[in-house]
Scaffold this active site. Sequence first.
Site, PDB file in Angstrom:
ATOM      1  N   SER A  14      29.940  66.757 -23.314  1.00 48.46           N
ATOM      2  CA  SER A  14      30.725  67.858 -23.902  1.00 48.46           C
ATOM      3  C   SER A  14      32.136  67.383 -24.252  1.00 48.46           C
ATOM      4  CB  SER A  14      30.765  69.078 -22.979  1.00 48.46           C
ATOM      5  OG  SER A  14      31.537  68.838 -21.837  1.00 48.46           O
ATOM      6  N   ASN A  15      32.687  66.462 -23.471  1.00 47.47           N
ATOM      7  CA  ASN A  15      34.002  65.908 -23.839  1.00 47.47           C
ATOM      8  C   ASN A  15      33.901  65.077 -25.112  1.00 47.47           C
ATOM      9  OD1 ASN A  15      36.364  66.453 -21.893  1.00 47.47           O
ATOM     10  ND2 ASN A  15      34.616  66.149 -20.530  1.00 47.47           N
ATOM     11  N   ASN A 109      40.471  57.619 -19.118  1.00 46.41           N
ATOM     12  CA  ASN A 109      39.434  58.355 -18.390  1.00 46.41           C
ATOM     13  C   ASN A 109      39.922  59.773 -18.162  1.00 46.41           C
ATOM     14  OD1 ASN A 109      37.007  58.751 -16.864  1.00 46.41           O
ATOM     15  ND2 ASN A 109      38.213  58.566 -14.983  1.00 46.41           N
ATOM     16  N   HIS A 111      39.397  62.937 -15.374  1.00 42.05           N
ATOM     17  CA  HIS A 111      38.863  63.223 -14.042  1.00 42.05           C
ATOM     18  C   HIS A 111      39.036  64.712 -13.743  1.00 42.05           C
ATOM     19  CE1 HIS A 111      37.623  62.511  -9.981  1.00 42.05           C
ATOM     20  NE2 HIS A 111      38.649  63.222  -9.565  1.00 42.05           N
TER      21      HIS A 111
HETATM   22  C1  GRF Z   1      33.847  65.754 -16.840  1.00 44.30           C
HETATM   23  O1  GRF Z   1      34.072  66.826 -15.969  1.00 44.30           O
HETATM   24  C2  GRF Z   1      34.808  64.635 -16.568  1.00 44.30           C
HETATM   25  O2  GRF Z   1      35.991  65.063 -15.977  1.00 44.30           O
HETATM   26  C3  GRF Z   1      34.056  63.769 -15.585  1.00 44.30           C
HETATM   27  O3  GRF Z   1      32.716  63.858 -15.975  1.00 44.30           O
HETATM   28  C4  GRF Z   1      32.486  65.097 -16.636  1.00 44.30           C
HETATM   29  C5  GRF Z   1      31.804  64.760 -17.938  1.00 44.30           C
HETATM   30  O4  GRF Z   1      31.330  65.911 -18.592  1.00 44.30           O
HETATM   31  N1  GRF Z   1      34.595  62.434 -15.607  1.00 44.30           N
HETATM   32  P1  GRF Z   1      30.734  65.825 -20.066  1.00 44.30           P
HETATM   33  O5  GRF Z   1      29.586  64.831 -20.043  1.00 44.30           O
HETATM   34  O6  GRF Z   1      31.822  65.398 -20.981  1.00 44.30           O
HETATM   35  O7  GRF Z   1      30.236  67.202 -20.366  1.00 44.30           O
END
Ligand code: GRF
Length: 204
Positions: A14-15, A109, A111
């Site tokens: 999703s990011n 990154n 977090h």
């Molecule tokens: C996010 O919450 C990020 O902070 C952590 O892993 C998760 C990844 O989520 N490092 P997505 O795959 O981007 O939905």
Amino acid sequence: MMKRIAVLASGNGSNLQAIIEATESGVIRDGTVALVVSDRTNAYALERARKKNIAASYFSPHKYSSREEYDRGLVTYLERRQIDLVVLAGFMRLLTPYFVLIFQHRILNIHPALLPSFPGEHGVAEALAYGVKVTGCTVHFVDEGVDTGPIILQEAVHVYNDDTSESLHSRIHAVEHRLYPKAIDLVLRDKVTIKGRRCIIDEG
Ligand code: GRF
């Protein structure tokens, strides 16, 4: 010149989606997502990339004899494709010092906690179990440690009485999708200067 971003993701992505959309909408001004790499063959992140016609590769950990060999292979792959910035978005592997050195200050990154509290894989659940009233998310440069590099941006998220890990993580995700593109934009436009542990941000 548009800078070339590689996103490394192991899961849902999703990011990644938020970052791609930010390059399309102009929130990220100087960059484009040139490729997506995953260490998991069925990561939905790969599917999201393909839907946007972005090169998507599965990099199998089973093909390499050690973590460093894996990272050497990955570095070669990224260098051949002239990657300027490596963005970790739910990438579940710790990068080796070799990788970190080659891409020094060019790896980010995100977090899901307010570092240095609750680093590692279970930041959301551990914050909830500890009983904090405020947690959040952190975008930082990657160094050799686990979630220890200089912090670029952070934003708080309140914890509610009836929160579960899932409900809390979903509110953190919503903030991540805004904060990560903003940090990437700042880094690509050279608005972030690292001084020791501190990142000085030029908001102008
Ligand atoms: C996010 O919450 C990020 O902070 C952590 O892993 C998760 C990844 O989520 N490092 P997505 O795959 O981007 O939905």
